[in-house]
Design an enzyme around this catalytic site. Sequence first.
Site: not given
Ligand code: NAD
Ligand code: TYD
Length: 361
Positions: A142-144, A167, A171
């Site tokens: 992630t970019d975070e 989080y 990561k």
């Molecule tokens: P998500 O929470 O929707 O899905 C995560 C999946 O991983 C779930 O199916 C969960 O059951 C599984 N999981 C969790 N812990 C586990 C474990 N110990 N063993 C096996 N499976 C496990 O997450 P996502 O949004 O699909 O994100 C996927 C990846 O992309 C993550 O690594 C996250 O850090 C990265 N990512 C997500 C975003 C975003 O905006 N969603 C942005 C940047 C990076």
């Molecule tokens: P989120 O979808 O949780 O992603 P991330 O924290 O990984 O960026 O949140 C996106 C942005 O929206 C973040 O700045 C937090 C804000 N946010 C709210 O203002 N209200 C909400 O209920 C949620 C879930 C997030």
Amino acid sequence: MPMSRGHQPRCVLVTGGAGFIGSNFLLRMVPRYPEVTFLNLDKLTYAGNLMNLRSIEHANNYAFVRGDVADMALMQSLFAQYHFDSIVHFAAESHVDRSIMAPVTFVHSNTVGTVTLLEAARQAWTSPQRHPNAYRFLHVSTDEVFGSLDLDAYFTRDTPYDPRSPYSASKAAADHFVRAYAHTYELPVVISNCSNNYGPYQFPEKLIPLVISRAVQGQAIPIYGKGANVRDWLHVEDHCDALDLILHRGIVGDTYLVGGNNERTNLDLVRLLLTLVDDRLGHAAGHSQQLITFVADRPGHDFRYAISAAHLQRTLGWQPRYSLESGLRQTVAWYLDHRDWLQQVIDRSYRDYFQAQYGIV
Ligand code: NAD
Ligand code: TYD
């Protein structure tokens, strides 16, 4: 397979394939590459949902195993059984707010889980004559990990790590281990760091599906602080296509930043989303805007994330297909057309589906 050079996967371990991005990835890749086997390993936490994968669950080149990526014995047995040559590692706890409430789970899944998988891959991929393109470990990050930006800069591959939530710290630790395995054991890794994804099948605790689902129900929509925080939004299908490119043609040891170049303040984004929801539901313009409710800010809330994807665009020719408006329109339409999915995810009754279909809860 469109590419002639680079890595040619034959058997891919996809971890976390029942989550939001992982299921979108599998839904695209399983039909796209029928000659490639995909094994989905997922613990099925609250965020994992096998309903997402219904359209491919009987495909010849797809299988599912329930398990924890931090379980070394299980990982070793899966490597012995499937002889993976590729890993796309999504599995993680992914919600910042949950990491603030319960950080240790994040260390287990995100950090220990990643190290366990690295170690299982190192043990399996030992052949001294291995071709440089024989194996690939694609770590999805992630970019975070880069921390928080002021208004005028962008994250690049050279930005120092500065994680600020449990989080992002978990990561970042995982990313460091991935690079340590590349450096120490020459494990053929590639890392991608991407911005906030949105699109179908996202668990409705994240901002965009949360806003859509609450607007449909006429419920208050919580905006943290003043809604001035900025995120860079990327449609999940554009992200998955970037990962496809990176898996096949990414340079071993390289890092690819994936972003949509779609920055918005949270308040502007929510206002736009509510306009699209009202439009789709035939409500009068402005109908849902009154649901916006300012609430206490997230502790340590990162102000701004913004990615420069120039390296990925220049070296691998990736371009996002969605603009923010077209992507949000598609996403709003998907959630409104899948209100049954949304409702089942919200009330967790989909556990009954697991029980009935798979004998698991
Ligand atoms: P998500 O929470 O929707 O899905 C995560 C999946 O991983 C779930 O199916 C969960 O059951 C599984 N999981 C969790 N812990 C586990 C474990 N110990 N063993 C096996 N499976 C496990 O997450 P996502 O949004 O699909 O994100 C996927 C990846 O992309 C993550 O690594 C996250 O850090 C990265 N990512 C997500 C975003 C975003 O905006 N969603 C942005 C940047 C990076
Ligand atoms: P989120 O979808 O949780 O992603 P991330 O924290 O990984 O960026 O949140 C996106 C942005 O929206 C973040 O700045 C937090 C804000 N946010 C709210 O203002 N209200 C909400 O209920 C949620 C879930 C997030």
